[in-house]
Design a protein around this motif. Sequence first.
Motif, PDB file in Angstrom:
ATOM      1  N   ALA A  34       0.853  -1.187   0.000  1.00  0.00           N
ATOM      2  CA  ALA A  34       0.000   0.000   0.000  1.00  0.00           C
ATOM      3  C   ALA A  34       0.893   1.244   0.000  1.00  0.00           C
ATOM      4  O   ALA A  34       2.068   1.184   0.376  1.00  0.00           O
ATOM      5  N   ASN A  35       0.336   2.380  -0.436  1.00  0.00           N
ATOM      6  CA  ASN A  35       1.111   3.616  -0.429  1.00  0.00           C
ATOM      7  C   ASN A  35       0.620   4.564   0.663  1.00  0.00           C
ATOM      8  O   ASN A  35      -0.261   4.215   1.452  1.00  0.00           O
ATOM      9  N   ARG A  36       1.189   5.767   0.709  1.00  0.00           N
ATOM     10  CA  ARG A  36       0.850   6.717   1.770  1.00  0.00           C
ATOM     11  C   ARG A  36      -0.630   7.080   1.733  1.00  0.00           C
ATOM     12  O   ARG A  36      -1.270   7.233   2.775  1.00  0.00           O
ATOM     13  N   ARG A  37      -1.187   7.216   0.549  1.00  0.00           N
ATOM     14  CA  ARG A  37      -2.602   7.570   0.446  1.00  0.00           C
ATOM     15  C   ARG A  37      -3.474   6.494   1.082  1.00  0.00           C
ATOM     16  O   ARG A  37      -4.420   6.795   1.817  1.00  0.00           O
ATOM     17  N   ALA A  38      -3.141   5.226   0.837  1.00  0.00           N
ATOM     18  CA  ALA A  38      -3.912   4.128   1.425  1.00  0.00           C
ATOM     19  C   ALA A  38      -3.790   4.134   2.944  1.00  0.00           C
ATOM     20  O   ALA A  38      -4.768   3.883   3.661  1.00  0.00           O
ATOM     21  N   VAL A  39      -2.596   4.426   3.447  1.00  0.00           N
ATOM     22  CA  VAL A  39      -2.390   4.487   4.898  1.00  0.00           C
ATOM     23  C   VAL A  39      -3.224   5.606   5.507  1.00  0.00           C
ATOM     24  O   VAL A  39      -3.873   5.424   6.548  1.00  0.00           O
ATOM     25  N   ASP A  40      -3.222   6.778   4.873  1.00  0.00           N
ATOM     26  CA  ASP A  40      -3.994   7.903   5.404  1.00  0.00           C
ATOM     27  C   ASP A  40      -5.475   7.555   5.527  1.00  0.00           C
ATOM     28  O   ASP A  40      -6.118   7.855   6.537  1.00  0.00           O
ATOM     29  N   VAL A  41      -6.008   6.917   4.483  1.00  0.00           N
ATOM     30  CA  VAL A  41      -7.427   6.547   4.499  1.00  0.00           C
ATOM     31  C   VAL A  41      -7.705   5.531   5.595  1.00  0.00           C
ATOM     32  O   VAL A  41      -8.638   5.663   6.393  1.00  0.00           O
ATOM     33  N   ALA A  66       0.439  -3.349   5.373  1.00  0.00           N
ATOM     34  CA  ALA A  66       1.861  -3.071   5.166  1.00  0.00           C
ATOM     35  C   ALA A  66       1.982  -2.045   4.051  1.00  0.00           C
ATOM     36  O   ALA A  66       1.365  -2.195   2.993  1.00  0.00           O
ATOM     37  N   ALA A  67       2.783  -1.016   4.267  1.00  0.00           N
ATOM     38  CA  ALA A  67       2.834   0.075   3.289  1.00  0.00           C
ATOM     39  C   ALA A  67       4.233   0.665   3.181  1.00  0.00           C
ATOM     40  O   ALA A  67       5.042   0.603   4.114  1.00  0.00           O
ATOM     41  N   ARG A  68       4.498   1.238   2.013  1.00  0.00           N
ATOM     42  CA  ARG A  68       5.688   2.065   1.820  1.00  0.00           C
ATOM     43  C   ARG A  68       5.210   3.513   1.770  1.00  0.00           C
ATOM     44  O   ARG A  68       4.412   3.883   0.904  1.00  0.00           O
ATOM     45  N   LEU A  69       5.691   4.309   2.698  1.00  0.00           N
ATOM     46  CA  LEU A  69       5.256   5.701   2.780  1.00  0.00           C
ATOM     47  C   LEU A  69       5.932   6.565   1.728  1.00  0.00           C
ATOM     48  O   LEU A  69       5.412   7.605   1.341  1.00  0.00           O
ATOM     49  N   GLY A  70       7.080   6.113   1.269  1.00  0.00           N
ATOM     50  CA  GLY A  70       7.844   6.877   0.293  1.00  0.00           C
ATOM     51  C   GLY A  70       9.325   6.779   0.610  1.00  0.00           C
ATOM     52  O   GLY A  70       9.708   6.668   1.784  1.00  0.00           O
ATOM     53  N   GLY A  71      10.186   6.819  -0.408  1.00  0.00           N
ATOM     54  CA  GLY A  71      11.617   6.743  -0.173  1.00  0.00           C
ATOM     55  C   GLY A  71      11.986   5.488   0.584  1.00  0.00           C
ATOM     56  O   GLY A  71      11.664   4.369   0.169  1.00  0.00           O
ATOM     57  N   ASP A  72      12.637   5.654   1.740  1.00  0.00           N
ATOM     58  CA  ASP A  72      13.047   4.497   2.546  1.00  0.00           C
ATOM     59  C   ASP A  72      12.161   4.305   3.773  1.00  0.00           C
ATOM     60  O   ASP A  72      12.537   3.617   4.714  1.00  0.00           O
ATOM     61  N   GLU A  73      10.971   4.921   3.789  1.00  0.00           N
ATOM     62  CA  GLU A  73      10.069   4.827   4.936  1.00  0.00           C
ATOM     63  C   GLU A  73       8.919   3.864   4.671  1.00  0.00           C
ATOM     64  O   GLU A  73       8.274   3.919   3.611  1.00  0.00           O
TER      65      GLU A  73
END
Length: 386
Positions: A208-215, A276-283
Motif C-alpha cells: 500500500a502507499n501513503r494515500r492508502a495508509v492515510d485513508v 503493510a505500506a511504503r510511505l515513500g523513499g526508505d520509509e
Amino acid sequence: MGDDVRLRAVVSLAQTMAAAHTPRGSWRAAALGACEALGGSFAALSVWERGRGRLRVLVNAGERAEGEEEFPEEEAYPVHQFPEITEFLHERWAGGGEPDAWVETADGPVGRTPCAGVRGYGRGYCEQRVAALRRRGRGCCVVAPIVLHGRAWGELYVARPVGRPVFGREDADFATVLAAVVAAGISQTERLEEVRKLAFTDPLTGLANRRAVDVRLDEAVERHRADGAVVSLVVCDLNGLKRVNDTHGHAVGDRLLERFGSVLSRCGAMLPGALAARLGGDEFCLLTVGPEADEVIRVAAELCERAAELELGDGVACGLASTGDPIGPVVSARRLFRLADAAQYRAKAARSAEPVVAGRDGEVIRLADAPPRSPHDRRHLRGSRP
C-alpha cells in the motif's frame, strides 16, 4: 414490452452500473437491471475462468432458490457440461459480431435435438440447464453470452418461474442487447478498479502507499473512538539506502527496498488485518486494528531482527505507537502518526536495532524482553525468510 419501455430499461441498466462503486455492486446492478428489463424473477452473472475450464457465478439476484447465495464463493459449472456454451467460448468470434442469446425451457426439447448448433431462439436445449430449471422451480431462462474486448467473458442468465410466459424470440434479441450493455459496464468497472489499485499501491514494492495508509488510519482512529479498538502504527526507516544507491546504483537500492517490503509483508501477516505500506523513499509502516500492543511489539522486534539480516542493508530504525499504551487521548490520525514517527527518530538517533515504543519512557523493547511467541508463530516467520 414496447420499444420505449425497453429503451428506458437499457438506459437505466447502464446508469445503475455506472453508479456502482465496487465490482460486486456492478455485478449486482447488471443482474438486477437485466432481470427487471426482461420481466424475469431471477438473474445471474457468471464469468468464464479459462484456466479452470468453468463458469463461475459472480452474483445471484432476485428470487433465489434454496441454497443460492447472492455472492457465492464457489458456485461454478464445468464448461464441458454445457455443450451449447462451447460454441461461443473461444478466443475470438469466427464470424465477427456478437453471439446471439438463446432460450431454454423446463419442458425440454419440443421438436429440437439436444444442444443443436442453431443460433438464437430455438437453438436447442441442454439437459443440465433443463434439470436446473426444474430443480429450482423455474419455467424458462434466456442465456446471453457476454463479450469483452472481443473475447468471451461470461454469460448473463435471466429466468422466469413456472406459470409465467416463456421467453420469445424478441426477448432473446433484447437479452443480446442487454449483454452488450453489461459488457460495457464491466469494462468501465475494471478500468476504475485498475485506477483505484494504482492510486493506493506503491509501484515498486506492491505494498500500500501513503494515500492508502492515510485513508485506513483515519478509519482506524474513528473505530478506536467509537468502540475502543486498539490501533497500532509501526513506522520504519530503512538504514543505509543512500549508501547502497551511491555505491551499487539505484537498481540495487530498489532491490533492497523490494526485499524489505517482502519482509514487512510477511511479518505483518502475523497480525490479523495488518496493512503493510511504503510511505515513500526508505520509509515503511505497519498499521493494525485489534491486536494488543504487546503482540505488535513482538512482531516489530522480529521485523527489526530480520531486516538486519538483509544483504547490503543496515537494518531499520523502528518506532511504534499504540492506543493500547499510555500515550494520552488519540483524537486524530495525525497524533498517532506523529507519536510513531517521533519514536522512530529516537530509534534512529540511538542507532537501536530494536523498536522504540511511544509511551514506554522511550525504552528499547528487546526481543529477549518481549513475551515469548508461540512455537507455531516463530516457525511461521522463520520459514518465510527471504
